[in-house]
Design a protein around this motif. Structure first.
Motif, PDB file in Angstrom:
ATOM      1  N   GLY A 299      -6.890  -3.139   0.538  1.00 18.99           N
ATOM      2  CA  GLY A 299      -8.342  -3.091   0.438  1.00 18.99           C
ATOM      3  C   GLY A 299      -8.827  -1.918  -0.396  1.00 18.99           C
ATOM      4  N   VAL A 300      -8.255  -0.739  -0.170  1.00 20.57           N
ATOM      5  CA  VAL A 300      -8.648   0.446  -0.937  1.00 20.57           C
ATOM      6  C   VAL A 300      -8.291   0.271  -2.405  1.00 20.57           C
ATOM      7  N   SER A 301      -7.106  -0.292  -2.672  1.00 19.47           N
ATOM      8  CA  SER A 301      -6.661  -0.481  -4.058  1.00 19.47           C
ATOM      9  C   SER A 301      -7.561  -1.459  -4.797  1.00 19.47           C
ATOM     10  N   LEU A 302      -7.930  -2.557  -4.135  1.00 21.50           N
ATOM     11  CA  LEU A 302      -8.821  -3.530  -4.767  1.00 21.50           C
ATOM     12  C   LEU A 302     -10.182  -2.916  -5.061  1.00 21.50           C
ATOM     13  N   TRP A 303     -10.614  -2.018  -4.185  1.00 23.27           N
ATOM     14  CA  TRP A 303     -11.914  -1.359  -4.343  1.00 23.27           C
ATOM     15  C   TRP A 303     -11.884  -0.350  -5.485  1.00 23.27           C
ATOM     16  N   ARG A 304     -10.747   0.361  -5.629  1.00 21.51           N
ATOM     17  CA  ARG A 304     -10.666   1.461  -6.583  1.00 21.51           C
ATOM     18  C   ARG A 304     -10.045   1.089  -7.929  1.00 21.51           C
ATOM     19  N   MET A 305      -9.435  -0.085  -8.046  1.00 17.50           N
ATOM     20  CA  MET A 305      -8.670  -0.394  -9.256  1.00 17.50           C
ATOM     21  C   MET A 305      -9.533  -0.541 -10.503  1.00 17.50           C
TER      22      MET A 305
END
Length: 246
Positions: free
Chosen positions: A18-24
Protein backbone atom coordinates in the motif's frame (compact mmCIF):
# COMPACT_ATOMS: atom_id res chain seq x y z
CA UNK A 1 3.55 -20.70 15.41
CA UNK A 2 4.12 -20.85 11.62
CA UNK A 3 0.57 -19.68 10.87
CA UNK A 4 1.09 -16.75 13.21
CA UNK A 5 4.31 -15.76 11.45
CA UNK A 6 2.61 -16.07 8.06
CA UNK A 7 -0.25 -13.89 9.28
CA UNK A 8 2.16 -11.11 10.21
CA UNK A 9 4.02 -11.55 6.91
CA UNK A 10 0.74 -11.09 5.03
CA UNK A 11 -0.03 -7.95 7.04
CA UNK A 12 3.48 -6.55 6.53
CA UNK A 13 3.32 -7.27 2.80
CA UNK A 14 -0.03 -5.51 2.50
CA UNK A 15 1.26 -2.45 4.35
CA UNK A 16 4.43 -2.29 2.26
CA UNK A 17 2.42 -2.76 -0.95
CA UNK A 18 0.00 0.00 0.00
CA UNK A 19 2.76 2.47 0.89
CA UNK A 20 4.70 1.61 -2.27
CA UNK A 21 1.67 2.10 -4.51
CA UNK A 22 1.04 5.45 -2.81
CA UNK A 23 4.64 6.66 -3.09
CA UNK A 24 5.78 5.17 -6.42
CA UNK A 25 4.59 8.23 -8.34
CA UNK A 26 6.37 10.77 -6.14
CA UNK A 27 8.23 13.30 -8.27
CA UNK A 28 12.02 13.32 -7.88
CA UNK A 29 13.68 16.42 -6.39
CA UNK A 30 15.29 18.90 -8.75
CA UNK A 31 18.75 17.71 -7.67
CA UNK A 32 18.05 14.34 -9.30
CA UNK A 33 17.02 15.76 -12.68
CA UNK A 34 19.24 15.73 -15.74
CA UNK A 35 20.61 19.09 -16.84
CA UNK A 36 19.08 18.42 -20.27
CA UNK A 37 15.65 19.16 -18.73
CA UNK A 38 16.68 22.79 -18.40
CA UNK A 39 16.54 23.19 -22.18
CA UNK A 40 13.52 24.60 -23.97
CA UNK A 41 11.70 22.48 -26.58
CA UNK A 42 13.07 22.84 -30.11
CA UNK A 43 10.51 23.56 -32.82
CA UNK A 44 11.40 23.88 -36.51
CA UNK A 45 9.00 24.62 -39.40
CA UNK A 46 8.36 21.78 -41.84
CA UNK A 47 7.24 21.57 -45.44
CA UNK A 48 6.03 17.99 -45.58
CA UNK A 49 3.11 16.48 -47.42
CA UNK A 50 0.24 14.70 -45.75
CA UNK A 51 0.90 10.99 -45.21
CA UNK A 52 -1.33 8.05 -44.29
CA UNK A 53 -0.94 5.55 -41.45
CA UNK A 54 -3.18 2.70 -40.31
CA UNK A 55 -3.98 1.71 -36.74
CA UNK A 56 -6.57 -0.87 -35.63
CA UNK A 57 -8.08 -0.98 -39.10
CA UNK A 58 -8.53 2.79 -39.38
CA UNK A 59 -6.61 4.89 -41.91
CA UNK A 60 -5.48 8.29 -40.66
CA UNK A 61 -4.24 11.29 -42.60
CA UNK A 62 -1.40 13.06 -40.79
CA UNK A 63 -0.31 16.59 -41.68
CA UNK A 64 3.06 17.50 -40.11
CA UNK A 65 3.53 21.19 -39.30
CA UNK A 66 6.74 21.44 -37.26
CA UNK A 67 9.62 19.22 -36.24
CA UNK A 68 9.53 19.01 -32.44
CA UNK A 69 12.07 17.92 -29.83
CA UNK A 70 11.31 17.87 -26.09
CA UNK A 71 13.07 16.73 -22.92
CA UNK A 72 11.08 16.87 -19.70
CA UNK A 73 9.86 15.37 -16.45
CA UNK A 74 6.59 13.43 -16.61
CA UNK A 75 4.27 14.88 -13.95
CA UNK A 76 1.04 13.26 -15.13
CA UNK A 77 -0.03 10.64 -17.66
CA UNK A 78 -3.17 9.34 -19.34
CA UNK A 79 -3.35 6.06 -21.27
CA UNK A 80 -6.11 6.02 -23.88
CA UNK A 81 -6.64 2.31 -23.16
CA UNK A 82 -7.79 2.96 -19.60
CA UNK A 83 -11.27 1.57 -18.90
CA UNK A 84 -12.93 4.93 -18.20
CA UNK A 85 -11.72 6.63 -21.39
CA UNK A 86 -14.77 6.71 -23.65
CA UNK A 87 -13.90 9.64 -25.94
CA UNK A 88 -11.12 7.85 -27.80
CA UNK A 89 -13.48 4.91 -28.39
CA UNK A 90 -16.35 7.13 -29.54
CA UNK A 91 -14.07 9.05 -31.89
CA UNK A 92 -12.35 5.89 -33.26
CA UNK A 93 -9.05 7.44 -32.21
CA UNK A 94 -6.51 4.66 -31.68
CA UNK A 95 -3.58 6.68 -33.04
CA UNK A 96 -3.34 8.83 -29.89
CA UNK A 97 -2.11 6.16 -27.47
CA UNK A 98 -0.91 8.16 -24.47
CA UNK A 99 -0.88 11.73 -23.18
CA UNK A 100 2.10 12.83 -21.10
CA UNK A 101 2.16 16.08 -19.18
CA UNK A 102 5.75 17.29 -18.73
CA UNK A 103 7.65 20.19 -17.17
CA UNK A 104 11.07 21.55 -18.07
CA UNK A 105 13.14 24.73 -18.04
CA UNK A 106 12.26 27.26 -15.35
CA UNK A 107 10.06 24.77 -13.48
CA UNK A 108 13.01 22.38 -13.19
CA UNK A 109 15.37 25.21 -12.33
CA UNK A 110 13.17 26.52 -9.51
CA UNK A 111 11.89 23.13 -8.31
CA UNK A 112 8.43 24.68 -8.00
CA UNK A 113 6.80 21.58 -9.52
CA UNK A 114 7.43 19.72 -6.24
CA UNK A 115 4.66 21.72 -4.52
CA UNK A 116 2.17 21.40 -7.38
CA UNK A 117 -0.50 18.69 -7.70
CA UNK A 118 -0.91 17.33 -11.24
CA UNK A 119 -3.62 15.15 -12.76
CA UNK A 120 -4.70 14.09 -16.24
CA UNK A 121 -8.10 13.81 -17.88
CA UNK A 122 -8.90 12.24 -21.22
CA UNK A 123 -7.36 15.18 -23.09
CA UNK A 124 -6.21 17.54 -20.33
CA UNK A 125 -3.49 18.12 -17.77
CA UNK A 126 -4.57 19.93 -14.63
CA UNK A 127 -2.46 21.44 -11.86
CA UNK A 128 -3.19 23.14 -8.56
CA UNK A 129 -1.54 24.03 -5.26
CA UNK A 130 -2.35 25.52 -1.88
CA UNK A 131 1.00 27.33 -1.88
CA UNK A 132 0.91 30.89 -3.21
CA UNK A 133 4.69 30.88 -3.32
CA UNK A 134 4.83 27.71 -5.45
CA UNK A 135 2.13 29.03 -7.80
CA UNK A 136 3.96 32.33 -8.24
CA UNK A 137 7.21 30.50 -9.02
CA UNK A 138 5.58 28.04 -11.43
CA UNK A 139 6.18 28.93 -15.08
CA UNK A 140 3.02 28.07 -17.02
CA UNK A 141 4.92 28.31 -20.32
CA UNK A 142 7.23 25.46 -19.22
CA UNK A 143 4.57 22.76 -18.97
CA UNK A 144 2.74 20.97 -21.78
CA UNK A 145 0.25 18.18 -22.28
CA UNK A 146 1.41 16.08 -25.23
CA UNK A 147 -0.91 13.83 -27.23
CA UNK A 148 1.51 11.16 -28.49
CA UNK A 149 0.68 9.46 -31.80
CA UNK A 150 2.22 6.31 -33.25
CA UNK A 151 1.26 3.37 -35.44
CA UNK A 152 4.37 1.42 -34.36
CA UNK A 153 3.51 -1.35 -31.82
CA UNK A 154 7.04 -1.47 -30.33
CA UNK A 155 7.13 2.30 -29.90
CA UNK A 156 3.64 2.24 -28.41
CA UNK A 157 4.72 -0.38 -25.87
CA UNK A 158 7.70 1.75 -24.79
CA UNK A 159 5.60 4.89 -24.49
CA UNK A 160 2.93 3.09 -22.46
CA UNK A 161 5.62 1.91 -20.01
CA UNK A 162 6.34 5.51 -18.98
CA UNK A 163 5.41 6.41 -15.40
CA UNK A 164 5.01 9.67 -13.51
CA UNK A 165 8.44 10.73 -12.29
CA UNK A 166 10.31 9.50 -15.37
CA UNK A 167 12.58 11.83 -17.33
CA UNK A 168 11.96 11.48 -21.05
CA UNK A 169 13.10 12.74 -24.43
CA UNK A 170 11.11 12.46 -27.63
CA UNK A 171 11.32 13.74 -31.17
CA UNK A 172 8.59 13.90 -33.77
CA UNK A 173 6.30 16.26 -35.64
CA UNK A 174 3.67 18.59 -34.32
CA UNK A 175 0.81 17.48 -36.52
CA UNK A 176 -2.87 17.55 -37.34
CA UNK A 177 -4.55 14.22 -38.00
CA UNK A 178 -7.92 13.03 -39.23
CA UNK A 179 -9.95 10.06 -40.42
CA UNK A 180 -13.29 9.36 -42.14
CA UNK A 181 -14.15 6.07 -40.44
CA UNK A 182 -17.92 6.42 -40.11
CA UNK A 183 -17.72 10.19 -39.65
CA UNK A 184 -15.30 13.05 -40.24
CA UNK A 185 -12.81 13.36 -37.36
CA UNK A 186 -9.95 15.86 -37.06
CA UNK A 187 -7.65 17.04 -34.28
CA UNK A 188 -5.15 19.84 -34.42
CA UNK A 189 -2.15 20.85 -32.35
CA UNK A 190 -0.78 23.79 -30.43
CA UNK A 191 2.28 25.36 -32.04
CA UNK A 192 3.26 27.61 -29.12
CA UNK A 193 3.95 27.11 -25.41
CA UNK A 194 2.16 30.27 -24.36
CA UNK A 195 -1.42 29.27 -25.14
CA UNK A 196 -3.85 27.84 -22.56
CA UNK A 197 -7.21 26.15 -22.46
CA UNK A 198 -8.87 24.18 -25.24
CA UNK A 199 -6.49 23.52 -28.13
CA UNK A 200 -3.35 24.28 -26.10
CA UNK A 201 -2.05 20.69 -26.13
CA UNK A 202 0.76 19.54 -28.40
CA UNK A 203 -0.13 16.69 -30.78
CA UNK A 204 3.07 14.86 -31.70
CA UNK A 205 3.57 12.06 -34.22
CA UNK A 206 6.49 10.29 -32.55
CA UNK A 207 9.69 9.34 -34.39
CA UNK A 208 11.95 8.56 -31.42
CA UNK A 209 11.21 8.13 -27.72
CA UNK A 210 13.63 7.55 -24.83
CA UNK A 211 13.25 7.17 -21.07
CA UNK A 212 16.37 8.94 -19.81
CA UNK A 213 15.90 8.11 -16.12
CA UNK A 214 13.16 6.22 -14.34
CA UNK A 215 11.56 7.71 -11.24
CA UNK A 216 9.74 6.29 -8.26
CA UNK A 217 12.85 4.95 -6.52
CA UNK A 218 12.91 2.93 -4.34
CA UNK A 219 9.14 2.51 -4.28
CA UNK A 220 8.65 0.83 -7.66
CA UNK A 221 11.09 -1.92 -6.71
CA UNK A 222 9.54 -2.30 -3.26
CA UNK A 223 6.10 -2.58 -4.85
CA UNK A 224 7.19 -5.68 -6.79
CA UNK A 225 8.89 -7.13 -3.73
CA UNK A 226 5.80 -6.54 -1.58
CA UNK A 227 3.54 -8.09 -4.20
CA UNK A 228 5.75 -11.18 -4.42
CA UNK A 229 5.95 -11.45 -0.63
CA UNK A 230 2.17 -11.22 -0.39
CA UNK A 231 1.65 -13.90 -3.02
CA UNK A 232 4.16 -16.31 -1.49
CA UNK A 233 2.91 -15.79 2.06
CA UNK A 234 -0.71 -16.40 0.98
CA UNK A 235 0.31 -19.59 -0.83
CA UNK A 236 2.22 -20.74 2.25
CA UNK A 237 -0.77 -19.86 4.46
CA UNK A 238 -3.20 -22.00 2.44
CA UNK A 239 -0.71 -24.85 2.26
CA UNK A 240 -0.59 -25.12 6.04
CA UNK A 241 -2.47 -28.16 7.41
CA UNK A 242 -5.78 -27.39 9.06
CA UNK A 243 -5.99 -28.51 12.67
CA UNK A 244 -9.32 -29.39 14.25
CA UNK A 245 -9.88 -29.26 17.97
CA UNK A 246 -11.51 -32.33 19.53
Amino acid sequence: MIRSLLKWLVIASLVLLGVSLWRMHDLPPATELSSSLLEEPIQTPLKQAVFSVESHGITYQVQPLYQYDLTGLVVSKHDANTWWDYLHREWNDSLNIVDVCVVWGNNVRSGSYADINFSSGQFTCNFSTNSNEAFAAFDQTAISNNHLLTDNPQLAKLIRSVQVGDQIHFRGQLAEYSHHHGFAFKRGTSITRTDTGNGACETVFIENFDILRTGGKPWRGLCWIAGLMLLLSLIAWFMQPVRFND
